[in-house]
Design a protein around this motif. Structure first.
Motif, PDB file in Angstrom:
ATOM      1  N   VAL A  80       0.827  -1.214   0.000  1.00 15.24           N
ATOM      2  CA  VAL A  80       0.000   0.000   0.000  1.00 15.24           C
ATOM      3  C   VAL A  80       0.860   1.262   0.000  1.00 15.24           C
ATOM      4  N   ARG A  81       1.885   1.288   0.856  1.00 14.19           N
ATOM      5  CA  ARG A  81       2.697   2.504   1.025  1.00 14.19           C
ATOM      6  C   ARG A  81       3.905   2.571   0.106  1.00 14.19           C
ATOM      7  N   GLY A  82       4.234   1.477  -0.553  1.00 10.40           N
ATOM      8  CA  GLY A  82       5.452   1.448  -1.358  1.00 10.40           C
ATOM      9  C   GLY A  82       6.588   0.823  -0.569  1.00 10.40           C
ATOM     10  N   HIS A  83       7.567   0.315  -1.290  1.00  9.07           N
ATOM     11  CA  HIS A  83       8.609  -0.461  -0.622  1.00  9.07           C
ATOM     12  C   HIS A  83       9.884  -0.406  -1.450  1.00  9.07           C
ATOM     13  N   ASP A  84      10.982  -0.035  -0.818  1.00 10.13           N
ATOM     14  CA  ASP A  84      12.289  -0.003  -1.484  1.00 10.13           C
ATOM     15  C   ASP A  84      13.179  -1.092  -0.896  1.00 10.13           C
ATOM     16  N   PHE A  85      13.858  -1.804  -1.771  1.00 13.90           N
ATOM     17  CA  PHE A  85      14.802  -2.830  -1.310  1.00 13.90           C
ATOM     18  C   PHE A  85      15.786  -3.122  -2.435  1.00 13.90           C
ATOM     19  N   GLN A  86      16.795  -3.906  -2.119  1.00 18.25           N
ATOM     20  CA  GLN A  86      17.820  -4.260  -3.097  1.00 18.25           C
ATOM     21  C   GLN A  86      17.588  -5.687  -3.599  1.00 18.25           C
ATOM     22  N   ALA A  87      17.378  -5.825  -4.896  1.00 15.80           N
ATOM     23  CA  ALA A  87      17.247  -7.153  -5.498  1.00 15.80           C
ATOM     24  C   ALA A  87      18.641  -7.654  -5.851  1.00 15.80           C
ATOM     25  N   SER A  88      19.356  -8.122  -4.839  1.00 19.59           N
ATOM     26  CA  SER A  88      20.772  -8.464  -5.018  1.00 19.59           C
ATOM     27  C   SER A  88      20.949  -9.855  -5.620  1.00 19.59           C
ATOM     28  N   ALA A  89      22.120 -10.045  -6.238  1.00 14.56           N
ATOM     29  CA  ALA A  89      22.472 -11.365  -6.776  1.00 14.56           C
ATOM     30  C   ALA A  89      22.636 -12.377  -5.644  1.00 14.56           C
ATOM     31  N   LEU A  90      23.071 -11.898  -4.475  1.00 13.54           N
ATOM     32  CA  LEU A  90      23.217 -12.788  -3.321  1.00 13.54           C
ATOM     33  C   LEU A  90      21.868 -13.375  -2.927  1.00 13.54           C
ATOM     34  N   GLY A  91      20.835 -12.532  -2.882  1.00 15.05           N
ATOM     35  CA  GLY A  91      19.504 -13.017  -2.544  1.00 15.05           C
ATOM     36  C   GLY A  91      19.007 -14.048  -3.541  1.00 15.05           C
ATOM     37  N   MET A  92      19.267 -13.806  -4.828  1.00 15.08           N
ATOM     38  CA  MET A  92      18.848 -14.759  -5.859  1.00 15.08           C
ATOM     39  C   MET A  92      19.592 -16.084  -5.702  1.00 15.08           C
ATOM     40  N   GLY A  93      20.890 -15.999  -5.365  1.00 17.12           N
ATOM     41  CA  GLY A  93      21.663 -17.222  -5.178  1.00 17.12           C
ATOM     42  C   GLY A  93      21.169 -18.041  -3.997  1.00 17.12           C
ATOM     43  N   VAL A  94      20.828 -17.371  -2.902  1.00 19.29           N
ATOM     44  CA  VAL A  94      20.314 -18.055  -1.724  1.00 19.29           C
ATOM     45  C   VAL A  94      18.990 -18.751  -2.045  1.00 19.29           C
ATOM     46  N   MET A  95      18.122 -18.078  -2.787  1.00 21.49           N
ATOM     47  CA  MET A  95      16.839 -18.675  -3.142  1.00 21.49           C
ATOM     48  C   MET A  95      17.025 -19.902  -4.035  1.00 21.49           C
ATOM     49  N   GLY A  96      17.927 -19.806  -5.016  1.00 22.21           N
ATOM     50  CA  GLY A  96      18.177 -20.936  -5.902  1.00 22.21           C
ATOM     51  C   GLY A  96      18.747 -22.132  -5.148  1.00 22.21           C
ATOM     52  N   GLY A  97      19.715 -21.880  -4.267  1.00 24.47           N
ATOM     53  CA  GLY A  97      20.289 -22.964  -3.479  1.00 24.47           C
ATOM     54  C   GLY A  97      19.284 -23.598  -2.548  1.00 24.47           C
ATOM     55  N   ALA A  99      16.005 -23.759  -2.991  1.00 23.80           N
ATOM     56  CA  ALA A  99      15.058 -24.543  -3.778  1.00 23.80           C
ATOM     57  C   ALA A  99      15.642 -25.904  -4.136  1.00 23.80           C
ATOM     58  N   ALA A 100      16.901 -25.938  -4.539  1.00 23.39           N
ATOM     59  CA  ALA A 100      17.529 -27.201  -4.929  1.00 23.39           C
ATOM     60  C   ALA A 100      17.643 -28.154  -3.743  1.00 23.39           C
ATOM     61  N   LEU A 103      14.213 -29.477  -2.648  1.00 19.99           N
ATOM     62  CA  LEU A 103      13.675 -30.434  -3.617  1.00 19.99           C
ATOM     63  C   LEU A 103      14.200 -31.835  -3.324  1.00 19.99           C
ATOM     64  N   LEU A 104      15.484 -31.950  -3.062  1.00 22.33           N
ATOM     65  CA  LEU A 104      16.079 -33.256  -2.769  1.00 22.33           C
ATOM     66  C   LEU A 104      15.519 -33.846  -1.478  1.00 22.33           C
ATOM     67  N   VAL A 105      15.456 -33.027  -0.429  1.00 22.25           N
ATOM     68  CA  VAL A 105      15.007 -33.535   0.871  1.00 22.25           C
ATOM     69  C   VAL A 105      13.516 -33.885   0.839  1.00 22.25           C
ATOM     70  N   SER A 106      12.694 -33.047   0.192  1.00 21.42           N
ATOM     71  CA  SER A 106      11.251 -33.305   0.168  1.00 21.42           C
ATOM     72  C   SER A 106      10.926 -34.584  -0.594  1.00 21.42           C
ATOM     73  N   TYR A 133       8.675 -24.340  -4.397  1.00 20.96           N
ATOM     74  CA  TYR A 133       7.919 -23.465  -5.302  1.00 20.96           C
ATOM     75  C   TYR A 133       8.028 -22.002  -4.889  1.00 20.96           C
ATOM     76  N   THR A 134       7.928 -21.753  -3.603  1.00 20.69           N
ATOM     77  CA  THR A 134       7.985 -20.357  -3.171  1.00 20.69           C
ATOM     78  C   THR A 134       9.379 -19.769  -3.358  1.00 20.69           C
ATOM     79  N   SER A 135      10.421 -20.573  -3.113  1.00 20.44           N
ATOM     80  CA  SER A 135      11.787 -20.080  -3.332  1.00 20.44           C
ATOM     81  C   SER A 135      12.027 -19.764  -4.806  1.00 20.44           C
ATOM     82  N   MET A 136      11.541 -20.647  -5.679  1.00 14.73           N
ATOM     83  CA  MET A 136      11.690 -20.389  -7.117  1.00 14.73           C
ATOM     84  C   MET A 136      10.890 -19.152  -7.530  1.00 14.73           C
ATOM     85  N   GLY A 137       9.702 -18.997  -6.911  1.00  9.69           N
ATOM     86  CA  GLY A 137       8.914 -17.801  -7.223  1.00  9.69           C
ATOM     87  C   GLY A 137       9.620 -16.530  -6.811  1.00  9.69           C
ATOM     88  N   VAL A 138      10.245 -16.546  -5.621  1.00 11.60           N
ATOM     89  CA  VAL A 138      10.997 -15.375  -5.168  1.00 11.60           C
ATOM     90  C   VAL A 138      12.192 -15.134  -6.069  1.00 11.60           C
TER      91      VAL A 138
END
Length: 266
Positions: A80-97, A99-100, A103-106, A133-138
């Motif tokens: 509603v109010r707006g939101h600023d943040f950094q879409a960093s490569a580190l965050g993307m790497g953490v999400m990808g790792g 998810a992988a 997937l194996l454990v589940s 699924y949620t990690s891949m979505g993020v």
């Protein structure tokens, strides 16, 4: 995930951190529930301890609902109010790792849950599979923010995560409560039991008062079996043993109790 969420200010990564923290707590609950459920019957629990798993699964579902509410509480004001943040490569790497790994454990947990008919393990596998699924979505959402600069994608993703895990949690709660209140087994399982009994009608037997329920990994089946009045007690005992073995063969973990009655005169 928590460290990256704090450093970048991403609500979607924070929601994933909360989700994973809940998974950790749920895994601990599942561990104790499975260990308790495998204990043999005792003086206080003559029917065994299987419902500890159902109780654990229900509690896990309630925890997930609470996490979904917390995510929505953080995401809606940011949207509603707006939101600023950094879409960093580190965050993307953490999400990808994440998810992988999940997937194996589940997949491993699902295999064990199906083999042991454990609701607690199935619940834990469900939590981890939704994490995939949620990690891949993020991950995809963070990439979209980097490309477009639309930071509103972040709280939208967080709300989507809340909806997904909330829906899964409600299904889990319904399953756990169903076992706790002794709901009947699914129709297909009851039909398989009835089929076995009808296959033996040529021996002069019939049945009624068939009841069946689930308690953790075990299924409890009881019925009244009418046998010819001329049949000896020893033969009737063998017939009951045979039926119990056949039912246990198609429904592993079944505990069958048969009450024998003389058939009515023709």
């Amino acid at each position: 995930k928590t460290v990256v969420a704090i450093t970048t200010g991403s609500i979607s990564i924070l929601s994933e951190a909360l989700h994973s923290g809940n998974d950790l707590l749920a895994a601990a609950m599942a561990f104790f529930a499975v260990r308790a459920a495998t204990q043999p019957p005792d003086e206080r629990h003559r029917y065994g301890h299987g419902k500890f798993e159902s109780l654990s699964g229900t509690a896990e579902g309630l925890l997930v609902v609470a996490v979904a509410a917390m995510i929505a509480w953080k995401a809606i004001p940011a949207l509603v109010r707006g939101h600023d943040f950094q879409a960093s490569a580190l965050g993307m790497g953490v999400m990808g790792g994440s998810a992988a790994l999940n997937l194996l454990v589940s997949r491993f947990l699902y295999r064990v849950a199906r083999r042991t008919h454990s609701l607690a393990l199935e619940a834990d596998a469900l939590h981890l599979s939704t994490d995939v699924y949620t990690s891949m979505g993020v991950l995809v959402g963070l990439g979209a923010v980097r490309l477009t600069g639309l930071t509103s994608i972040d709280p939208v993703l967080a709300l989507a995560i809340a909806l997904v895990i909330g829906w899964q949690a409600l299904r889990l709660i319904r399953r756990g409560l169903s076992d706790l209140v002794d709901s009947a087994l699914p129709r297909e399982e009851r039909a398989r039991i009835e089929q076995i009994l009808r296959e033996h009608e040529a021996m002069g037997l019939s049945f009624h008062e068939l009841r069946c329920r689930r308690s953790g990994p075990a299924r409890h089946v009881d019925l009244h079996l009418e046998l010819p009045s001329a049949m000896t007690v020893e033969t009737a005992h063998h017939v009951c043993d045979h039926l119990e073995q056949e039912i246990a063969a198609i429904l592993p973990g079944s505990r069958v109790l048969i009450h024998v009655e003389p058939a009515a005169p023709a």
